[in-house]
Scaffold this active site. Structure first.
Site, PDB file in Angstrom:
ATOM      1  N   HIS A  88       0.878  -1.147   0.089  1.00  0.00           N
ATOM      2  CA  HIS A  88       0.035  -0.102   0.018  1.00  0.00           C
ATOM      3  C   HIS A  88       0.865   1.331  -0.100  1.00  0.00           C
ATOM      4  O   HIS A  88       0.452   2.324  -0.713  1.00  0.00           O
ATOM      5  CB  HIS A  88      -0.891   0.159   1.363  1.00  0.00           C
ATOM      6  N   ASP A 145       7.702  -2.405   7.973  1.00  0.00           N
ATOM      7  CA  ASP A 145       7.226  -2.651   6.781  1.00  0.00           C
ATOM      8  C   ASP A 145       6.948  -1.037   6.213  1.00  0.00           C
ATOM      9  O   ASP A 145       7.385  -0.875   4.904  1.00  0.00           O
ATOM     10  CB  ASP A 145       5.950  -3.524   6.744  1.00  0.00           C
ATOM     11  N   HIS A 174       0.416  -4.115   9.238  1.00  0.00           N
ATOM     12  CA  HIS A 174       2.089  -4.200   8.948  1.00  0.00           C
ATOM     13  C   HIS A 174       2.434  -4.108  10.122  1.00  0.00           C
ATOM     14  O   HIS A 174       2.065  -3.270  10.970  1.00  0.00           O
ATOM     15  CB  HIS A 174       2.215  -3.422   7.789  1.00  0.00           C
TER      16      HIS A 174
END
Length: 314
Positions: free
Chosen positions: A172, A217, A213
């Site tokens: 994302h 990350d 996450h």
């Protein structure tokens, strides 16, 4: 009727560029599927375990599984807003970008970033912090596939939404940062740039608060995508997109590259953009074949200026 005319005119400009870049654009789109295939494969390798210690989990309150849609809504808003912006040359009269070249650059950054991402989550599988990836969840581990189609079709959309194991680094944030960096480079509205960066920061916190996450990350995505974008800007000179306004601007392609007819691509795109004045001015400077060109643009033959020759009648 006027809108249709703008669309057709823009199509006539974009189509030659698309014919030149279509192979890489197609590869970039196919690679999105390959990236999804790798994320699906790592889900088969994922083994649930205790959630790792994370400073972001300590500092940010947990939103809960029922509020996971908040980060997805914000991401979708940024995604579709960017797509619409890249298509604005087909609709608006003010044209600052070439749609094909913007997506050429975006896909280049995406592909390189996703290659690094695949190498990262394939090398080490961390226990997923998301709710459906934790111990006790039936979706945390996948049984061996019953057939090839189950893998190739990614069990779409269920397998895409409820994936596990593809953590380092956040996909994302890759898309978000690519879009924000692209608008930062080629966009014209300062307040939109500031808003875009603010939303990217907010999305980072929401991803961690949603436990989709780990903080690492998101952090790795921030510096990796920026470094990849810097690398792409240095390497892909063909993808430079300049101001398309009629008031001037640099050519979108290197002036040293020539087409089949010997005409430079700089001149070609100036013709497409209607900047004939620049070409005629440039032609006048190159006109004297046996003389020199002074700083003021006037030709010089031997030891005398052209203006002196005319005034003296010689």
């Amino acid at each position: 009727m006027q809108l249709w005319r703008r669309i057709t005119l823009e199509y006539s400009v974009e189509w030659p560029i698309l014919k030149e870049k279509w192979k890489f654009l197609l590869f970039g789109l196919i690679f999105q599927y390959l990236h999804g295939l790798a994320a699906r494969a790592v889900h088969y390798l994922h083994r649930p375990g205790p959630v790792l210690q994370d400073i972001g989990f300590r500092l940010l309150p947990e939103l809960g599984a029922d509020k996971a849609y908040i980060s997805e809504t914000l991401f979708s808003f940024m995604f579709f807003s960017f797509v619409l912006w890249t298509l604005h040359p087909f609709i608006l009269t003010s044209k600052r970008i070439y749609t094909v070249l913007v997506w050429y650059r975006c896909l280049a950054i995406l592909v390189v970033s996703q290659i690094l991402r695949i190498a990262s989550f394939m090398a080490t599988q961390l226990p997923g912090p998301n709710y459906h990836c934790r111990e006790g969840s039936k979706m945390a581990s996948l049984p061996h596939p019953k057939n090839v189609s189950e893998v190739l079709f990614l069990n779409f959309p269920y397998g895409v939404v409820y994936g596990c194991g593809d953590l380092i680094f956040s996909s994302h944030m890759i898309f978000t940062l690519v879009f924000v960096l692209t608008y930062q480079k080629y966009g014209s509205k300062r307040w939109i740039k500031q808003l875009a960066w603010s939303l990217a920061v907010i999305l980072s916190f929401l991803i961690v608060a949603s436990r989709k996450h780990y903080s690492v990350d998101v952090v790795v995505a921030w510096y990796t995508v920026n470094l990849v974008a810097f690398f792409v800007d240095k390497q892909l000179h063909d993808a430079e997109v300049s101001d398309r306004s009629l008031n001037g601007g640099s050519p979108i392609l290197p002036s040293t590259t020539k087409d089949k007819d010997g005409q430079t691509k700089e001149e070609l795109h100036k013709l497409m953009n209607g900047t004939n004045a620049e070409i005629s001015s440039d032609w006048r400077q190159r006109m004297p074949a046996n003389g020199k060109v002074l700083d003021d643009g006037s030709p010089k033959f031997g030891g005398a200026n052209l203006s002196d020759i005319v005034l003296n009648g010689s």
